[in-house]
Design a protein around this motif. Structure first.
Motif, PDB file in Angstrom:
ATOM      1  N   ARG A 290      42.255 -14.653 -21.275  1.00 38.27           N
ATOM      2  CA  ARG A 290      42.316 -15.953 -21.957  1.00 38.27           C
ATOM      3  C   ARG A 290      43.602 -16.696 -21.590  1.00 38.27           C
ATOM      4  N   LEU A 291      44.700 -15.953 -21.543  1.00 38.40           N
ATOM      5  CA  LEU A 291      45.983 -16.583 -21.250  1.00 38.40           C
ATOM      6  C   LEU A 291      46.001 -17.198 -19.846  1.00 38.40           C
ATOM      7  N   ILE A 292      45.394 -16.501 -18.896  1.00 33.87           N
ATOM      8  CA  ILE A 292      45.322 -17.034 -17.530  1.00 33.87           C
ATOM      9  C   ILE A 292      44.644 -18.410 -17.573  1.00 33.87           C
ATOM     10  N   LYS A 293      43.534 -18.502 -18.314  1.00 36.66           N
ATOM     11  CA  LYS A 293      42.830 -19.797 -18.405  1.00 36.66           C
ATOM     12  C   LYS A 293      43.680 -20.836 -19.147  1.00 36.66           C
ATOM     13  N   HIS A 294      44.422 -20.358 -20.136  1.00 40.53           N
ATOM     14  CA  HIS A 294      45.188 -21.255 -21.001  1.00 40.53           C
ATOM     15  C   HIS A 294      46.388 -21.893 -20.278  1.00 40.53           C
ATOM     16  N   THR A 295      46.823 -21.297 -19.158  1.00 39.69           N
ATOM     17  CA  THR A 295      48.005 -21.841 -18.473  1.00 39.69           C
ATOM     18  C   THR A 295      47.761 -23.285 -18.008  1.00 39.69           C
ATOM     19  N   LYS A 296      46.502 -23.596 -17.716  1.00 38.69           N
ATOM     20  CA  LYS A 296      46.198 -24.974 -17.317  1.00 38.69           C
ATOM     21  C   LYS A 296      46.541 -25.941 -18.467  1.00 38.69           C
ATOM     22  N   ARG A 297      46.199 -25.508 -19.678  1.00 41.38           N
ATOM     23  CA  ARG A 297      46.498 -26.345 -20.843  1.00 41.38           C
ATOM     24  C   ARG A 297      48.011 -26.440 -21.058  1.00 41.38           C
ATOM     25  N   LEU A 298      48.699 -25.317 -20.901  1.00 36.95           N
ATOM     26  CA  LEU A 298      50.167 -25.337 -21.076  1.00 36.95           C
ATOM     27  C   LEU A 298      50.808 -26.330 -20.111  1.00 36.95           C
ATOM     28  N   LYS A 299      50.275 -26.369 -18.881  1.00 34.86           N
ATOM     29  CA  LYS A 299      50.818 -27.339 -17.903  1.00 34.86           C
ATOM     30  C   LYS A 299      50.598 -28.756 -18.398  1.00 34.86           C
ATOM     31  N   LEU A 300      49.385 -29.019 -18.913  1.00 34.69           N
ATOM     32  CA  LEU A 300      49.092 -30.371 -19.399  1.00 34.69           C
ATOM     33  C   LEU A 300      49.926 -30.719 -20.635  1.00 34.69           C
ATOM     34  N   MET A 301      50.315 -29.682 -21.397  1.00 31.73           N
ATOM     35  CA  MET A 301      51.191 -29.908 -22.553  1.00 31.73           C
ATOM     36  C   MET A 301      52.644 -30.027 -22.091  1.00 31.73           C
ATOM     37  N   ASP A 302      52.843 -29.882 -20.777  1.00 34.06           N
ATOM     38  CA  ASP A 302      54.172 -30.009 -20.182  1.00 34.06           C
ATOM     39  C   ASP A 302      55.125 -28.919 -20.666  1.00 34.06           C
ATOM     40  N   VAL A 303      54.569 -27.739 -20.915  1.00 31.52           N
ATOM     41  CA  VAL A 303      55.383 -26.613 -21.380  1.00 31.52           C
ATOM     42  C   VAL A 303      55.930 -25.860 -20.167  1.00 31.52           C
ATOM     43  N   ASN A 304      57.225 -25.668 -20.156  1.00 34.33           N
ATOM     44  CA  ASN A 304      57.893 -24.966 -19.056  1.00 34.33           C
ATOM     45  C   ASN A 304      57.765 -23.445 -19.252  1.00 34.33           C
ATOM     46  N   TYR A 305      56.522 -22.938 -19.212  1.00 36.45           N
ATOM     47  CA  TYR A 305      56.305 -21.525 -19.545  1.00 36.45           C
ATOM     48  C   TYR A 305      56.683 -20.600 -18.388  1.00 36.45           C
ATOM     49  N   TYR A 306      56.890 -19.336 -18.717  1.00 31.90           N
ATOM     50  CA  TYR A 306      57.185 -18.298 -17.722  1.00 31.90           C
ATOM     51  C   TYR A 306      55.870 -17.865 -17.082  1.00 31.90           C
ATOM     52  N   ASP A 307      55.784 -18.061 -15.768  1.00 37.28           N
ATOM     53  CA  ASP A 307      54.539 -17.751 -15.057  1.00 37.28           C
ATOM     54  C   ASP A 307      54.603 -16.297 -14.587  1.00 37.28           C
ATOM     55  N   SER A 308      54.331 -15.396 -15.502  1.00 37.92           N
ATOM     56  CA  SER A 308      54.461 -13.958 -15.221  1.00 37.92           C
ATOM     57  C   SER A 308      53.541 -13.511 -14.100  1.00 37.92           C
ATOM     58  N   LYS A 309      53.991 -12.519 -13.336  1.00 41.83           N
ATOM     59  CA  LYS A 309      53.109 -11.964 -12.301  1.00 41.83           C
ATOM     60  C   LYS A 309      51.887 -11.303 -12.932  1.00 41.83           C
ATOM     61  N   LEU A 310      51.983 -10.923 -14.182  1.00 46.59           N
ATOM     62  CA  LEU A 310      50.825 -10.315 -14.862  1.00 46.59           C
ATOM     63  C   LEU A 310      49.662 -11.305 -14.980  1.00 46.59           C
ATOM     64  N   LEU A 311      49.976 -12.603 -14.871  1.00 46.88           N
ATOM     65  CA  LEU A 311      48.919 -13.604 -15.002  1.00 46.88           C
ATOM     66  C   LEU A 311      48.239 -13.889 -13.662  1.00 46.88           C
ATOM     67  N   SER A 312      48.668 -13.232 -12.604  1.00 52.14           N
ATOM     68  CA  SER A 312      47.938 -13.442 -11.346  1.00 52.14           C
ATOM     69  C   SER A 312      47.417 -12.118 -10.801  1.00 52.14           C
ATOM     70  N   GLU A 313      47.398 -11.097 -11.658  1.00 51.29           N
ATOM     71  CA  GLU A 313      46.884  -9.791 -11.204  1.00 51.29           C
ATOM     72  C   GLU A 313      45.372  -9.745 -11.239  1.00 51.29           C
TER      73      GLU A 313
END
Ligand code: TNX
Length: 519
Positions: free
Chosen positions: A496-519
């Protein structure tokens, strides 16, 4: 006979086509929606509701507060859709192309924050026992719309919401975030942005760490030097800052509009160098130390044997209480390494009496459990299990903030270039993979008020830094606080979090793009 059967089959076939094309809405699956925190129950009906320029938003109760929440929904929907939706009052819940916000008598399991969200092709009904619950439901509805709803620019697209029913209520009543504005000061606009982000994940507490060795951040009119001197710097020697009482009220009101309670913390008797530097009489030797801009802890203490110290605390608490509609005052109490235990205990006991005399409940870091906890004082566990257990033995409730899991200032891994690591590295899986009611041996679910994620800011200097350390770890914490343990698992959360990163980008959140999210 054969003919009739064939006719029936053909008729049946065409009527199906007719039914599905009647609304033209896509067949979306509500169970696949990416929601944080994950709701208690979701059942899909395989169709969808279309939000369009003609959609009406009704509040079914004649309540100013509910109308306000309707307006907050409109302000979520209008920018990206480009619609000009408005809120109306209306009592029925049957008109088509409508969203209804309704106060209902729901089953007690929903509590005060729970809600029921029913979506059909025809309309959407949000029900809760309280306006607060309606507000929580709106955060869910927002996540049910496609990610582009977070855009501030008008998007050329259709807006569908999968149909079905969501029943949802929190596991814990207290779901908090703490921001240290003492080590580095953050202004009103930053705090409002933080509140917006927290509210989206149904967090309901913002604990502000308002004083420490490096700075005093809240105007106290009866002790003005606290801010003119004590607020004049920060870690690294920057110019610091403080909230005037007007600004602080603005923060409290903004939080309240987002159903977030602000808890002010004045840390004592340690972590007080800024106050000691402002007023010599608070020191046992009557001399003020220099202002401090380093990051050591545990070297300062108010003079616990002087009467003026308690007059000072009473004045501060009195002014703070006047700015605090919520039930809690946090008195710190941590790391008082230069206060003898024989002085610390009577000090904490007396400060509890002061806070209680203004009808507020005390919260303190786990060390306060050494004292005699009074009137349901709450212990915030961060380090020592035996302190949490001491609190429980005195019938206190515990806020669970393990430094190894919830400390948002801990680095993600050795490569994180801000943050500390004294409690270890906290990657996204580690932050998510634990449960409050099994974490501290001897502290059970019934002893736990909830969870809180502190962000200490010795190394955090900008809003971008805040967002980087907080997101996405706090999304996991919000789910730990809200969602039953039986519904949580890392793999599902990660997907779910992997999908949610698109929303975080649109919310302009400077989130930590963990390597766990591209495994
Ligand atoms: C411990 S946690 C502290 C803070 C520091 C923090 C840094 C607690 C109650 N005290 O004073 O800022 O570590 O991670």
């Amino acid at each position: 006979m054969m003919h009739i059967k064939l006719f029936n089959q053909v008729f049946f076939f065409f009527s199906i086509i007719l039914i599905t094309s009647c609304s033209g809405n896509p067949q979306l699956n509500l169970s696949e929606a990416v929601l944080f925190p994950k709701p208690v129950s979701v059942s899909e009906t395989g169709s969808s509701f279309e939000l369009n320029a003609k959609t009406k938003i009704f509040v079914t109760n004649d309540s100013e507060e509910l109308l306000g929440i309707g307006n907050s929904l409109v302000s979520i929907l209008n920018p990206a859709t480009g619609f000009n939706l408005a809120v109306e009052t209306g009592s029925e819940t049957s008109k088509s192309n409508s969203i209804y916000l309704k106060i209902s008598d729901l089953d007690t399991k929903f509590g005060s924050e729970g809600y029921k969200l029913t979506i059909s092709e025809k309309n959407i009904v949000i029900e809760s026992v309280t306006v607060e619950g309606v507000f929580r439901a709106i955060q869910t509805l927002r996540q049910l719309l496609s990610d582009e709803i977070e855009s501030t620019q008008k998007q050329e697209k259709q807006w569908f919401i999968a149909s079905g029913e969501i029943e949802d209520y929190p596991e814990y009543a207290y779901r908090g975030a703490m921001l240290d504005v003492a080590r580095h000061f953050f202004g009103v606009e930053d705090v409002k942005r933080y509140i917006d982000l927290l509210a989206a994940y149904k967090i309901n507490i913002l604990h502000l760490h308002l004083s420490d060795d490096q700075g005093w951040r809240i105007e106290i009119k009866s002790w003005p030097k606290l801010t003119t001197i004590g607020g004049s710097t920060e870690v690294g020697g920057g110019e610091g800052g403080f909230y005037t009482q007007e600004q602080y009220k603005e923060i409290v009101a903004y939080a309240a509009a987002n159903y977030i309670t602000v808890i002010p913390e004045i840390d004592m008797p340690g972590h007080t160098n800024a106050a000691l530097a402002s007023y010599p009489e608070l020191n046992c030797d009557g001399k003020s130390p220099e202002l401090y801009t380093g990051i050591k802890v545990g070297f300062s203490t108010l003079c616990t044997s002087k009467e003026i110290t308690y007059k000072f605390i009473d004045d501060v608490v009195k002014e703070l209480v006047a700015l605090t509609p919520g039930p809690y005052i946090h008195i710190g109490g941590d790391e008082s390494h230069v206060t003898d235990m024989e002085d610390y205990i009577p000090f904490i006991n007396r400060v509890q009496d002061i806070v209680n005399s203004y009808n507020k409940t005390v919260i303190g870091w786990d060390e306060i459990a050494h004292a005699d906890l009074k009137n349901e004082a709450i212990v915030q566990f961060w380090a020592k299990e035996e302190n949490a257990k001491k609190g429980v033995a005195q019938n206190s409730k515990v806020i669970v903030s393990p430094s190894t899991k919830t400390y948002l200032d801990m680095k993600y891994d050795s490569l994180t270039n801000i943050g500390l690591n004294w409690a270890g590295y906290i990657e996204l899986d580690s932050a998510y993979l634990w449960t409050p009611d099994t974490f501290i041996k001897g502290v059970k679910k019934e002893n736990i008020l909830g969870i809180e994620s502190p962000l200490w800011t010795e190394t955090i200097t900008t809003m971008d830094d805040i967002e980087y350390m907080v997101f996405p770890r706090i999304i996991g914490h919000s789910e730990i606080g809200w969602t039953p343990t039986s519904l949580r698992n890392w793999e599902d959360y990660k997907e779910r979090l992997i999908k949610h990163t698109k929303r975080l980008k649109l919310m302009d959140v400077n989130y930590y793009d963990s390597k766990l999210l591209s495994e």
